[in-house]
Design an enzyme around this catalytic site. Structure first.
Site, PDB file in Angstrom:
ATOM      1  N   LEU A   1      42.481  47.538  46.183  1.00 28.45           N
ATOM      2  CA  LEU A   1      43.505  46.653  45.632  1.00 28.45           C
ATOM      3  C   LEU A   1      43.242  46.522  44.138  1.00 28.45           C
ATOM      4  CD1 LEU A   1      43.228  43.740  48.253  1.00 28.45           C
ATOM      5  CD2 LEU A   1      44.704  45.758  48.368  1.00 28.45           C
ATOM      6  N   CYS A   2      44.283  46.690  43.325  1.00 32.00           N
ATOM      7  CA  CYS A   2      44.114  46.547  41.873  1.00 32.00           C
ATOM      8  C   CYS A   2      43.699  45.116  41.541  1.00 32.00           C
ATOM      9  CB  CYS A   2      45.417  46.866  41.156  1.00 32.00           C
ATOM     10  SG  CYS A   2      45.386  46.355  39.430  1.00 32.00           S
ATOM     11  N   VAL A   3      42.655  44.991  40.741  1.00 26.62           N
ATOM     12  CA  VAL A   3      42.121  43.656  40.458  1.00 26.62           C
ATOM     13  C   VAL A   3      43.116  42.787  39.686  1.00 26.62           C
ATOM     14  CG1 VAL A   3      40.843  44.470  38.411  1.00 26.62           C
ATOM     15  CG2 VAL A   3      40.175  42.348  39.527  1.00 26.62           C
TER      16      VAL A   3
ATOM     17  N   ALA B   1      45.854  41.815  41.992  1.00 28.36           N
ATOM     18  CA  ALA B   1      45.337  40.917  43.027  1.00 28.36           C
ATOM     19  C   ALA B   1      45.110  39.515  42.468  1.00 28.36           C
ATOM     20  CB  ALA B   1      44.040  41.471  43.609  1.00 28.36           C
TER      21      ALA B   1
ATOM     22  N   PHE C   1      46.521  50.147  46.088  1.00 30.89           N
ATOM     23  CA  PHE C   1      47.591  49.164  46.238  1.00 30.89           C
ATOM     24  C   PHE C   1      47.840  48.478  44.901  1.00 30.89           C
ATOM     25  CE2 PHE C   1      45.744  49.892  50.340  1.00 30.89           C
ATOM     26  CZ  PHE C   1      46.825  49.902  51.215  1.00 30.89           C
TER      27      PHE C   1
END
Lengths: 135, 130
Positions: free
Chosen positions: B77-79, B82, B39
């Site tokens: 989820l991409c840090v 996010a 994501f």
């Protein structure tokens, strides 16, 4: 490099109206560590990402355009720009940053990274890729 | 076939979150393997457990969580994305001094390298978004 896949990042949107351009560039920079055969394509409003003289002081956003000139240091040397997209927007190559990379095999000779291609030529380049990241 | 799915858009705002889900479900039913769902951009909003849609609407976040648990899918989820959008797990809360977490079950937060690895390891990378 024999197992490397051909990775292409396609950039289709103007740089600041949405975050796609900046977050695409972040993937390119991270992805460079994976030693794949990377190229970038700029088409549609994406060609605005490479324009010279960007000034974001009036909108409070980070001007990330200088990062494109560092791509050569990340061994990203193939940057395809679609000719029709430039023409449709009244732009020429002179409106874009001069992006270069250094060829280790030729005593670090500086070479142009940007390859101006027609829509039809770009279609052929896309067809030859293994992985397309579309931003 | 081994697939990595990239979701670039947030739930409810954009159909991509739905089509990506239905694609993933159909692919699994056809016997394909999902290596990872990644994501990115506003897509990270698919992973907040604080979502409360109206009762007569689909619950996009729970739907992902159930899919992940049923089929043991790695959902990342991409840090960086996010952090920008306030999606927090225990590690991020501690690192960034946040007083709560909101990551939904079945999701984890990790780096963009996970997306690139998905492209390398999978037979196909399929991107959902504008």
């Amino acid at each position: 490099m024999s197992d490397a896949k051909k990775f292409m990042y396609i950039n289709r949107k103007a740089p600041y109206g949405t975050i796609y351009a900046w977050e695409s560039l972040e993937v390119v920079l991270i992805g460079a560590a994976f030693e794949q055969d990377v190229s970038l394509a700029f088409m549609d409003d994406g060609v605005y990402q490479l324009t010279k003289g960007q000034d974001t002081s009036g909108i409070g956003m980070k001007n990330f355009s200088p990062t494109y000139s560092a791509l050569g240091d990340y061994e990203v040397s193939k940057i395809y720009v679609e000719k029709e997209s430039l023409e449709e927007r009244g732009l020429t190559l002179d409106d874009l940053q001069h992006l270069v990379w250094e060829d280790e095999d030729e005593d670090y000779a500086e070479k142009d990274s940007i390859r101006l291609v027609s829509r039809a030529e770009l279609a052929d380049v896309l067809a030859g890729q293994d992985v397309l990241f579309n931003f | 076939m081994k697939l990595t799915i990239q979701v670039n858009e947030g739930p409810y705002q954009h159909q991509s979150a739905d089509t990506a889900y239905y694609f993933a479900k159909a692919a699994l039913e056809k016997g394909h393997e999902i290596f990872r769902v990644f994501f990115y951009h506003d897509g990270v909003n698919n992973g907040t457990r604080l979502t409360t849609p109206p009762q007569d609407d689909r619950n996009i976040v729970n739907r992902w969580s159930e899919l992940a648990q049923e089929h043991n899918i790695d959902m990342v989820l991409c840090v960086a994305a996010a952090q920008r959008r306030g999606i927090v797990d225990d590690g991020e809360a501690e690192r960034n001094g946040k007083d709560t977490t909101n990551i939904a079950p079945g999701f984890r937060i990790s780096g963009l390298g996970q997306l690139v690895e998905g492209g390398i390891q999978s037979d196909r990378l399929i991107v959902f978004g504008d």
